[in-house]
Scaffold this motif. Structure first.
Motif, short mmCIF file in Angstrom:
data_model
loop_
_atom_site.label_atom_id
_atom_site.label_comp_id
_atom_site.label_asym_id
_atom_site.label_seq_id
_atom_site.Cartn_x
_atom_site.Cartn_y
_atom_site.Cartn_z
N ALA A 13 0.83 -1.20 0.00
CA ALA A 13 0.00 0.00 0.00
C ALA A 13 0.87 1.26 0.00
O ALA A 13 0.59 2.22 -0.72
N TYR A 14 1.93 1.24 0.78
CA TYR A 14 2.83 2.40 0.85
C TYR A 14 3.53 2.62 -0.50
O TYR A 14 3.61 3.75 -1.00
N ARG A 15 4.05 1.54 -1.10
CA ARG A 15 4.76 1.67 -2.38
C ARG A 15 3.81 2.13 -3.49
O ARG A 15 4.20 2.93 -4.36
N ALA A 16 2.59 1.64 -3.48
CA ALA A 16 1.62 2.03 -4.50
C ALA A 16 1.32 3.53 -4.42
O ALA A 16 1.19 4.22 -5.44
N LYS A 17 1.23 4.04 -3.20
CA LYS A 17 1.00 5.48 -3.03
C LYS A 17 2.19 6.28 -3.55
O LYS A 17 2.04 7.33 -4.17
N GLN A 18 3.40 5.77 -3.30
CA GLN A 18 4.58 6.46 -3.80
C GLN A 18 4.60 6.51 -5.32
O GLN A 18 4.91 7.54 -5.92
N MET A 19 4.27 5.39 -5.94
CA MET A 19 4.27 5.36 -7.40
C MET A 19 3.20 6.28 -7.97
O MET A 19 3.42 6.95 -8.98
N ALA A 20 2.04 6.31 -7.32
CA ALA A 20 0.97 7.19 -7.78
C ALA A 20 1.36 8.66 -7.64
O ALA A 20 1.00 9.50 -8.47
N ALA A 21 2.13 8.98 -6.60
CA ALA A 21 2.50 10.38 -6.34
C ALA A 21 3.70 10.84 -7.15
O ALA A 21 3.77 12.00 -7.56
N ARG A 25 10.36 6.87 -10.61
CA ARG A 25 11.54 7.44 -9.96
C ARG A 25 11.38 7.45 -8.44
O ARG A 25 12.28 7.05 -7.69
N ARG A 26 10.24 7.89 -7.97
CA ARG A 26 10.02 7.97 -6.53
C ARG A 26 9.90 6.57 -5.93
O ARG A 26 10.41 6.32 -4.83
N LEU A 27 9.25 5.66 -6.64
CA LEU A 27 9.10 4.30 -6.14
C LEU A 27 10.45 3.63 -5.95
O LEU A 27 10.79 3.14 -4.88
N PHE A 28 11.26 3.62 -7.01
CA PHE A 28 12.51 2.88 -6.97
C PHE A 28 13.57 3.56 -6.11
O PHE A 28 14.42 2.90 -5.52
N SER A 29 13.53 4.89 -6.04
CA SER A 29 14.56 5.59 -5.27
C SER A 29 14.47 5.30 -3.78
O SER A 29 15.45 5.46 -3.05
N SER A 30 13.29 4.90 -3.31
CA SER A 30 13.13 4.62 -1.88
C SER A 30 12.94 3.13 -1.59
O SER A 30 12.69 2.75 -0.45
N LEU A 31 13.11 2.29 -2.61
CA LEU A 31 12.88 0.86 -2.42
C LEU A 31 13.94 0.24 -1.52
O LEU A 31 13.63 -0.58 -0.65
N HIS A 32 15.20 0.66 -1.73
CA HIS A 32 16.31 0.11 -0.96
C HIS A 32 17.54 0.97 -1.22
O HIS A 32 17.70 1.50 -2.33
N PRO A 33 18.43 1.14 -0.24
CA PRO A 33 19.62 1.97 -0.46
C PRO A 33 20.51 1.51 -1.61
O PRO A 33 21.24 2.32 -2.19
N ASP A 34 20.46 0.21 -1.97
CA ASP A 34 21.31 -0.30 -3.04
C ASP A 34 20.69 -0.14 -4.43
O ASP A 34 21.32 -0.51 -5.42
N VAL A 35 19.47 0.37 -4.50
CA VAL A 35 18.76 0.48 -5.78
C VAL A 35 18.82 1.92 -6.29
O VAL A 35 18.58 2.86 -5.54
N ARG A 36 19.11 2.06 -7.58
CA ARG A 36 19.14 3.37 -8.24
C ARG A 36 18.25 3.33 -9.47
O ARG A 36 18.13 2.32 -10.13
N TRP A 37 17.64 4.48 -9.79
CA TRP A 37 16.80 4.58 -10.98
C TRP A 37 17.21 5.80 -11.77
O TRP A 37 17.25 6.92 -11.24
N SER A 38 17.52 5.61 -13.06
CA SER A 38 17.91 6.74 -13.90
C SER A 38 17.77 6.37 -15.37
O SER A 38 18.21 5.29 -15.79
N ASP A 39 17.14 7.26 -16.15
CA ASP A 39 17.05 7.11 -17.61
C ASP A 39 16.50 5.74 -18.02
O ASP A 39 17.04 5.06 -18.91
N GLY A 40 15.43 5.33 -17.39
CA GLY A 40 14.80 4.07 -17.76
C GLY A 40 15.59 2.84 -17.39
O GLY A 40 15.37 1.75 -17.93
#
Length: 328
Positions: A161-169, A173-188
């Motif tokens: 529920a928390y992740r779905a709200k992040q993705m909707a907001a 970028r927002r979803l993956f950037s807060s998924l885990h410290p080892d995960v990065r999201w950039s340019d698809g």
């Protein structure tokens, strides 16, 4: 050094969340085998060790495949759930339907060309071997996961529920950037860094987008399947696992009891980990209607929040409520 996942528009559009009882079962067995053990699971680990000492499980076929000194293990043992998940029977049916070629390829990738023991038996007769494995995993689930599943499921539902709200907001970028410290999201491109010793590798995506799967009884790391015949899964530590086995185990602070009364203070303590009204009534020994009345007062005071996950309504102590009962 990173594991890279290239995601186009179609893959992003098909990306979804799922919950898997089988994923929790396999992760729990690996925790028992001391594979990337999570200290937050210590209370469950002690309970499970006592349970198995009292009546051992026969895992002679499955254990050597998932607990060993190799850096990986056969990914077909935790396939992508066909839907949002929640059924151990569906998960096990997906394992049994793994193509024989995929079984042999995965075993060779993990154990090399000279297979021994259960790995060799499984490669020789995948259909029979998968039936034995799923029977063993079903027994492990029923003994070690099912007694705690409502509480585990509540934590996983709250994470989704928390992740779905992040993705909707804020989108991917927002979803993956807060998924885990080892995960990065950039340019698809999704990159898992600092978790692999070899040079950068690119994930061979399965059909469809990613399946994001929170895990409670798992490692502190993110696990992404490099190759799969089903959808590519991304298994990550769920939010709130730190309170999963401790919430409600302590008596509420005396100051909170004097201010709120014992039942309401107990609810705040129990709701460090998300739970339903039924779960709370069972844990505290009061009626569901009484729990609902107390929860209404606590929500109106800003001490408890409510979230809906599918047909389930979950309650969780807010930051204000946690401050009131203390962080200890």
């Amino acid at each position: 050094m990173a594991l890279t996942v290239d995601l186009g528009v179609a893959e992003l559009a098909a990306t979804r969340f799922a919950i898997s009882p089988l994923s929790e079962t396999v992760s729990a067995l690996q925790q028992l085998g001391d594979r990337d053990r999570q200290p937050v699971n210590l209370r469950w680990l002690r309970w499970a060790a006592d349970e198995l000492a009292r009546r051992p499980l026969d895992l002679s076929f499955t254990w050597p495949l998932i607990v060993h000194d190799r850096p990986s293990w056969p990914g077909f043992l935790v396939p992508a759930p066909p839907g949002t998940g929640g059924s151990i029977d569906d998960d096990l049916a997906a394992v049994r339907s793994t193509p024989a070629s995929q079984v042999r390829t995965s075993l060779q990738r993990v154990f090399g060309d000279e297979l021994r023991g259960p790995a060799a038996d499984l490669a020789e007769d995948p259909a029979t071997g998968l039936r034995v494995i799923t029977t063993e995993l079903r027994a492990a689930h029923d003994r070690l996961i099912a007694p705690h599943w409502p509480r585990i499921r509540a934590v996983l539902d709250a994470d989704v529920a928390y992740r779905a709200k992040q993705m909707a907001a804020g989108g991917a970028r927002r979803l993956f950037s807060s998924l885990h410290p080892d995960v990065r999201w950039s340019d698809g491109r999704l990159r898992l860094v600092e978790a692999y010793e070899r040079a950068e590798q690119v994930v061979e995506l399965g059909p469809g987008g990613l399946v994001l799967m929170p895990v409670a009884l798992g490692t502190p790391y993110v696990l992404i399947k490099k190759r799969t015949s089903t959808q590519t899964t991304v298994r990550y530590p769920a939010r709130g696992v730190g309170t999963l086995w401790t919430a409600g185990a302590r008596a509420p602070a005396g100051s909170a009891v004097r201010l709120l009364g014992r039942v309401r203070a107990g609810l705040l303590e129990a709701l460090r980990s998300p739970a339903t009204t039924t779960d709370l009534a069972r844990a505290l020994g009061v009626t569901p209607s009484a729990v609902s009345q107390h929860l209404r007062v606590l929500r109106e005071s800003g001490l408890v929040a409510r979230e809906r996950s599918g047909r389930t309504v979950l309650y969780l102590t807010t930051a204000l409520g946690t401050a009131l009962i203390g962080d200890g």
